[in-house]
Motif scaffolding. Structure first.
Motif, PDB file in Angstrom:
ATOM      1  N   GLY A   1       0.771  -1.110  -0.049  1.00 44.40           N
ATOM      2  CA  GLY A   1       0.032  -0.114  -0.112  1.00 44.40           C
ATOM      3  C   GLY A   1       0.825   1.283   0.150  1.00 44.40           C
ATOM      4  N   ASN A   2       0.343   2.402   0.365  1.00 44.62           N
ATOM      5  CA  ASN A   2       1.075   3.806   0.581  1.00 44.62           C
ATOM      6  C   ASN A   2       2.246   3.564   1.294  1.00 44.62           C
ATOM      7  OD1 ASN A   2      -0.527   3.672   2.870  1.00 44.62           O
ATOM      8  ND2 ASN A   2      -1.800   5.239   2.272  1.00 44.62           N
TER       9      ASN A   2
ATOM     10  N   THR B   1      -2.535   9.586   1.198  1.00 42.13           N
ATOM     11  CA  THR B   1      -3.972   8.760   1.347  1.00 42.13           C
ATOM     12  C   THR B   1      -4.890   9.422   0.362  1.00 42.13           C
ATOM     13  OG1 THR B   1      -3.340   7.976   3.610  1.00 42.13           O
ATOM     14  CG2 THR B   1      -5.775   8.044   2.867  1.00 42.13           C
ATOM     15  N   ARG B   2      -5.720   8.398  -0.181  1.00 41.10           N
ATOM     16  CA  ARG B   2      -6.740   8.711  -1.246  1.00 41.10           C
ATOM     17  C   ARG B   2      -7.935   8.813  -0.309  1.00 41.10           C
ATOM     18  NH1 ARG B   2      -9.466   5.443  -5.603  1.00 41.10           N
ATOM     19  NH2 ARG B   2     -11.096   6.738  -6.207  1.00 41.10           N
ATOM     20  N   HIS B   3      -8.853   9.664  -0.363  1.00 45.87           N
ATOM     21  CA  HIS B   3     -10.216   9.527   0.627  1.00 45.87           C
ATOM     22  C   HIS B   3     -11.021   9.548  -0.678  1.00 45.87           C
ATOM     23  CE1 HIS B   3      -8.305  10.615   4.299  1.00 45.87           C
ATOM     24  NE2 HIS B   3      -7.314  11.445   3.613  1.00 45.87           N
ATOM     25  N   MET B   4     -12.437   9.348   0.125  1.00 43.68           N
ATOM     26  CA  MET B   4     -13.488   9.126  -0.929  1.00 43.68           C
ATOM     27  C   MET B   4     -13.783  10.590  -1.285  1.00 43.68           C
ATOM     28  SD  MET B   4     -16.137   6.361   0.924  1.00 43.68           S
ATOM     29  CE  MET B   4     -17.481   7.027  -0.178  1.00 43.68           C
ATOM     30  N   PRO B   5     -13.984  10.760  -2.600  1.00 45.30           N
ATOM     31  CA  PRO B   5     -14.185  12.416  -2.975  1.00 45.30           C
ATOM     32  C   PRO B   5     -15.601  12.722  -2.389  1.00 45.30           C
ATOM     33  CG  PRO B   5     -13.987  10.559  -4.720  1.00 45.30           C
ATOM     34  CD  PRO B   5     -14.161   9.851  -3.634  1.00 45.30           C
TER      35      PRO B   5
ATOM     36  N   ASN C   1      -8.294   0.700  -0.360  1.00 42.87           N
ATOM     37  CA  ASN C   1      -8.667   1.573  -1.783  1.00 42.87           C
ATOM     38  C   ASN C   1      -8.178   2.759  -1.608  1.00 42.87           C
ATOM     39  OD1 ASN C   1      -9.649   1.214  -4.465  1.00 42.87           O
ATOM     40  ND2 ASN C   1     -11.343   2.418  -3.982  1.00 42.87           N
ATOM     41  N   ASP C   2      -6.977   3.137  -0.706  1.00 42.80           N
ATOM     42  CA  ASP C   2      -6.835   4.453  -0.592  1.00 42.80           C
ATOM     43  C   ASP C   2      -5.524   5.068  -1.442  1.00 42.80           C
ATOM     44  OD1 ASP C   2      -5.217   2.967   0.963  1.00 42.80           O
ATOM     45  OD2 ASP C   2      -5.323   3.940   2.667  1.00 42.80           O
ATOM     46  N   LEU C   3      -5.153   4.374  -2.416  1.00 45.32           N
ATOM     47  CA  LEU C   3      -4.036   5.001  -3.169  1.00 45.32           C
ATOM     48  C   LEU C   3      -4.300   5.936  -4.043  1.00 45.32           C
ATOM     49  CD1 LEU C   3      -1.952   1.357  -3.522  1.00 45.32           C
ATOM     50  CD2 LEU C   3      -2.048   3.017  -1.613  1.00 45.32           C
ATOM     51  N   MET C   4      -3.520   6.998  -4.015  1.00 45.14           N
ATOM     52  CA  MET C   4      -3.656   8.319  -5.040  1.00 45.14           C
ATOM     53  C   MET C   4      -3.499   7.766  -6.326  1.00 45.14           C
ATOM     54  SD  MET C   4      -4.352  10.811  -3.092  1.00 45.14           S
ATOM     55  CE  MET C   4      -3.981  12.266  -4.270  1.00 45.14           C
TER      56      MET C   4
END
Lengths: 385, 385
Positions: free
Chosen positions: A105-106, A348-352, A134-137
């Protein structure tokens, strides 16, 4: 003899070994002169000289291994400091490594970026993505997520059916430290507002127990049941994880500074709150915990293929340069691409925002995203309840 | 117009609607003159005049309904007192019922036996078995159990793989009030003593936290991981459920006097005990809770067929007399038989003594029983960890 080294980091997924399998087969195909080595337990295997030779493992065995969930080489959450980085680079040097493919992951991408910056040798550093969060940019979605999401979606559909037969309130606590994708994924199977999950609480939206109880009350009054999906990582208005607030600050963190959440504490607090508000209702909180992340009974076929393809692409890319493999979506197809490590490492990618409709529901946009990823919802036919 | 009435009681299962489907189709076949009625929410539907006509539901719809988990007619845990029994019998009389088929567990059989004793009319009372607990007397095993057991076995195999990749201790809390079948079922997939579940705690064997910690210690020292399957209903040496001891007696019971267990309380206590003993180990407790009992992602084909056949046999038997349908095993085949209701009603079948090897392990005999019932274990190939 020149080599390519492969390792796995962080929490396992149902398809992480597909990525390993794809990387090994692609390395063989694209450069048969390379020795293919597996570092056991992540970068730990390099510093501890714990490496296995994968060069000649029969292809049939690799496919069996690929179909087995959870890191076949073992994993680690270690974050190397500069000294350890030197040790790792020295080990790669001793192994005559031309490429190091690290599946994770990240945080794993972060480790690779550190190594890349400190390295002066010929070795390329390539990150192959995996995570149930599911938090990868830069990724449309990440290998491992679809299978985990399918597990959770199946769980919430089933619990919903359970509570259609006998009234009550159910809260499923779902893994997710900073990103709510896994908690919200089941929304992709909603066909009407009466379908579970009726309420969705993720780390992206502020959470408060009194508001939660009011929202449960409204759904329960309307439907006679209320099925809730809640992230372990829900946070209060101050952005403080509820589990941390509950523990009074006495929490554990791993080497990457990640809070060690246990759904149990949160679950007990939620159970207590429900009991005090809904004295007569059946109210139950279960922690799905580790189940979604490598459940052998629910492995998604698309996820399997994408994880394999990501591994192939990682090994192939590693022969010519460094970077992070991402799954790109062009509106029609998913395809792997290579981006600079720094665009993924430690981020960290967040939910838009537009995936949410208020603080406890997913928007049509969000539902569409999850529906595109999830397998077809199983047929449900219950005309009498 | 003479009728056959069908209802569903108690907790749902993944295949309880197969039994409903089988009963409806057999009733049509064996006596086409009968009206086929479904009482909604168990016997409650009779006293509340909440009955649906199933006579003409198309067969294709019935099969779709059969494939949907969890009670299609709704369910109840009500235990009727003598006055309510009179009301139910009066309702059956008004419906000109020649047979009442009630699909459920031992409490459901108990309700039927009460009705049978109090009835003076022409109606026959037949119990069709279902329960994930597998705790019905006279049955080799019970429809609903195999699917639930497969869910749990898949869970424990997957968690075991997770912890082979990174060391630690995991405890799964599994439903089971008095009988440990579901908690122990995963033992059927053990191929070596290193395979999970490494420790199994059921209500049949006395449980103590200090001994539990010692046993975890021994496994963890040997393997670097320890995967535990523990019943919600584990009891101390005095036969007192641990959850009751934890709650200081302040527990809820349903109308049948059954303790309302929540795995959460037990889970927190176990988590606390593990943390105090194993300060540095990753230790995690998850409550599987409602997941195993109607998970749409894991429905066993044999279970489906047996549940359907039990429904067919129940409806056919109900045309000529009362009783409880049981699954009999003759050493080769499973076949349904009818036994007097009193042999099943309100009684609990426990795991036999010879299924145990000490207080925390299943014997070869027990493993053989579970292996016979479970589907084939998924292929697992992990040569490096």
């Amino acid at each position: 003899m020149p080599s390519i080294v492969i390792a796995q980091g962080g929490g396992p997924t149902a398809v992480i070994n597909q990525t390993l399998c794809g990387a090994i087969l692609a390395a063989r195909r694209h450069d048969p002169s390379l020795q293919i080595l597996g570092a056991r337990y992540g970068v730990r295997g390099l510093t501890a000289d714990n490496v296995v030779d994968l060069t000649a493992v029969p292809e049939a065995d690799l496919h069996r291994l690929g179909n087995t969930p959870n890191s076949a080489l073992g994993s680690t959450r270690d974050k190397p400091d500069p000294d350890t980085c030197s040790d790792i680079l020295a080990a790669l040097d001793r192994l005559d490594a031309r490429a190091f493919v690290y599946i994770g992951g990240n945080d794993t991408a972060g480790t690779l970026e550190l190594l890349r910056q400190q390295s002066s040798g010929p070795c390329h550093f390539v990150h192959a993505p995996k995570t149930i969060d599911n938090d990868l940019m830069e990724n449309d979605h990440v290998p491992g997520f679809i299978s985990a999401a399918a597990f959770v979606a199946n769980a919430l559909v089933s619990i919903d059916l359970d509570f259609r037969a006998m009234p009550g309130i159910h809260v499923a606590i779902v893994m997710g430290r900073h990103a709510g994708f896994l908690t919200a994924a089941a929304a992709g199977w909603q066909q009407s507002p009466d379908d579970a999950p009726h309420l969705i609480y993720t780390p992206e939206q502020p959470f408060s127990i009194p508001r939660f109880l009011d929202e449960v009350d409204a759904v329960y009054a309307r439907l006679g049941r209320c099925i809730v999906s809640m992230s372990e990582g829900v946070q209060d208005e101050m952005g403080r994880p509820l589990t941390e607030a509950l523990a009074g600050g006495a929490v554990e963190r791993d080497a990457h500074g990640n809070l060690q959440l246990t759904g149990g504490d949160l679950g007990m607090e939620i159970q207590k709150a429900l009991k005090s508000r809904f004295r007569k209702a059946r109210a139950r909180v279960d922690t799905l915990g580790y189940l979604p992340r490598g459940y052998i009974g629910v492995i998604d076929e698309t996820d399997r293929k994408e994880a394999f393809a990501a591994g192939e692409f990682a090994a192939q890319s590693a022969l010519t340069g460094s970077g992070s493999v991402v799954l790109h979506y062009d509106g029609d197809r998913i395809e792997p691409r290579l981006v600079p490590l720094e665009r993924v490492a430690g981020k960290t990618r967040h939910m838009p925002d537009d995936f949410f409709a208020g603080s406890s529901a997913v928007s049509a946009e969000g539902r569409g995203y999850f529906r595109r990823l999830l397998p077809t919802r199983p047929d449900i036919f219950l005309p009498f309840v």
